[in-house]
Design a protein around this motif. Sequence first.
Motif, mmCIF file in Angstrom:
data_model
loop_
_atom_site.group_PDB
_atom_site.id
_atom_site.type_symbol
_atom_site.label_atom_id
_atom_site.label_comp_id
_atom_site.label_asym_id
_atom_site.label_seq_id
_atom_site.Cartn_x
_atom_site.Cartn_y
_atom_site.Cartn_z
ATOM 1 N N GLY A 122 0.825 -1.313 0.034
ATOM 2 C CA GLY A 122 -0.087 -0.047 0.118
ATOM 3 C C GLY A 122 0.942 1.384 -0.052
ATOM 4 O O GLY A 122 0.387 2.403 -0.262
ATOM 5 N N GLU A 124 3.084 4.108 -1.110
ATOM 6 C CA GLU A 124 3.032 4.820 -2.599
ATOM 7 C C GLU A 124 4.501 5.150 -3.076
ATOM 8 O O GLU A 124 5.415 5.667 -2.497
ATOM 9 N N SER A 136 8.049 -0.007 -12.334
ATOM 10 C CA SER A 136 6.461 -0.171 -11.764
ATOM 11 C C SER A 136 6.401 -1.689 -11.439
ATOM 12 O O SER A 136 5.495 -1.886 -10.511
ATOM 13 N N THR A 140 5.125 -3.368 -7.913
ATOM 14 C CA THR A 140 4.126 -4.418 -7.733
ATOM 15 C C THR A 140 4.533 -5.542 -6.993
ATOM 16 O O THR A 140 3.745 -6.219 -6.076
ATOM 17 N N GLU A 143 4.238 -5.035 -3.501
ATOM 18 C CA GLU A 143 2.843 -4.863 -3.232
ATOM 19 C C GLU A 143 2.721 -3.328 -2.981
ATOM 20 O O GLU A 143 1.797 -2.881 -1.879
ATOM 21 N N GLY A 144 3.608 -2.648 -3.478
ATOM 22 C CA GLY A 144 3.531 -1.077 -3.261
ATOM 23 C C GLY A 144 2.425 -0.488 -4.415
ATOM 24 O O GLY A 144 2.158 -1.293 -5.227
ATOM 25 N N LYS A 145 2.328 0.852 -4.593
ATOM 26 C CA LYS A 145 1.342 1.148 -5.460
ATOM 27 C C LYS A 145 2.084 2.268 -6.148
ATOM 28 O O LYS A 145 2.793 3.217 -5.336
ATOM 29 N N SER A 146 2.327 2.205 -7.368
ATOM 30 C CA SER A 146 2.969 3.240 -8.156
ATOM 31 C C SER A 146 2.289 4.344 -8.402
ATOM 32 O O SER A 146 0.974 4.082 -9.063
ATOM 33 N N VAL A 147 2.483 5.737 -8.185
ATOM 34 C CA VAL A 147 1.883 6.801 -8.587
ATOM 35 C C VAL A 147 2.575 7.602 -9.841
ATOM 36 O O VAL A 147 3.824 7.830 -9.555
ATOM 37 N N LYS A 171 0.709 8.747 2.197
ATOM 38 C CA LYS A 171 1.330 7.357 1.707
ATOM 39 C C LYS A 171 2.538 7.328 1.046
ATOM 40 O O LYS A 171 3.087 6.287 0.872
#
Length: 405
Positions: A122, A124, A136, A140, A143-147, A171
């Motif tokens: 979670g 970012e 990216s 993934t 388990e992170g989120k690419s912004v 985040k």
Amino acid sequence: MLPHRNIMSILSDRINNLSESATLKMTKLGRELAAKGVNVISLSVGEPDFNTPEHVKEAAKKALDDNFTRYSPVPGYPDLRQAIVNKLKAENNLDYDISQIVVSTGAKQSLSNVILTLINPGDEVIIPTPYWVSYSEMVTLAEGKSVFINTSIESDFKITPAQLEAAITPKSKLFMFSSPNNPTGTVYSKDELAALAKVFEKHPNIFILSDEIYEHINFVDQHESIAQFPSIKDRVIIVNGFSKAFAMTGWRLGYIAASKEIAAANDKLQGQTTSGTCSIAQRAGIVAYEQGLDTVNEMKKAFARRRQLVYDLLKDIPGVKTNLPEGAFYFFPEISSFFGKKDADGNIIKNSSDLALYLLNVGHVATVGGDSFGNDNYIRLSYAASDESLVEALRRIKEALGNLR
Ligand code: PMP
Ligand code: GLU
């Protein structure tokens, strides 16, 4: 063969959710076509077309004779880490201690290590587009989120401090970028980096992953690292390696320079995954750094000439928009004017991957679609190829694009 079950149900979600590396995939497709006897010109994989310098190869032979064939310390031999410390001081005016250096199996592993070290599910990770394909996907995996912060050819693919500020949320954990950039060749100036550093000063929880693997292939200026700003240096993790500067892609040698704590965490991770990288490559790496930049500068001259050659040829292709990249050895031209057109068999080119496949199968030139770099309106061409190959490749590309209706 595995028992007849759906392979997706056997593999981990982690792997099912991972995309194949587009650079490596297009290179594989190019090789497969060439194996069938087709004369394919590869502008897909980003690797110098030069050989590793002789003195580096000699050092590797000596390492074998001297029996450097056993496990090495997990973060690298102390004298290699000292050579890296010396390089960072002499070339970049940056002060590090060997406890802040962790040598790895290539910059790719270092990037992956840093992300796994810092990112919780979670969290970012802010990434300007276009970015190198694996960024990216590594996020993934963790388990992170690419912004993403989008840029385009109009701004020379650079982000502004205001764009960065707007992308930051509670985040945000990490910002990652490369300068000189893969796939655009964009180089951030010292002033531009200083302006980004000012934004990070206001957000003390964000780390900065600075991928500097193309530092020596810079046609405009000396290399500038974002680690030079003392107010944020502790949070900057420099990633660099030997692949590009010393034509050592197959040797698998990279490193990070970071705070002691982040370095120790990377060391711990490597200790449970790969251990220290190849002992022979490490001994050769010391000599590469100690003997200086003569061979790199020779390569750079050839890249500078080819950059101009490809620029002139690309500008001459109707429907293609390009800028003049300031570093690395890639062009990232805009090609969206071909979307919606049909090839001779009536197949419609819907996106940059379709166009890259068309150029491979019809023009016999391997490139990589921009979609896997986060910008679908572009394709990437590597100009780490001979002048003759480049002239012929650009002729083929022009002809193939001209045949789309
Ligand atoms: N970062 C960027 C921007 C790259 O283009 C590459 C590809 N070489 C790497 C990292 C990985 O380099 P290495 O061969 O050292 O793993
Ligand atoms: N960095 C190179 C590229 O972008 C090597 C291939 C890869 O590892 O993706 O083509």
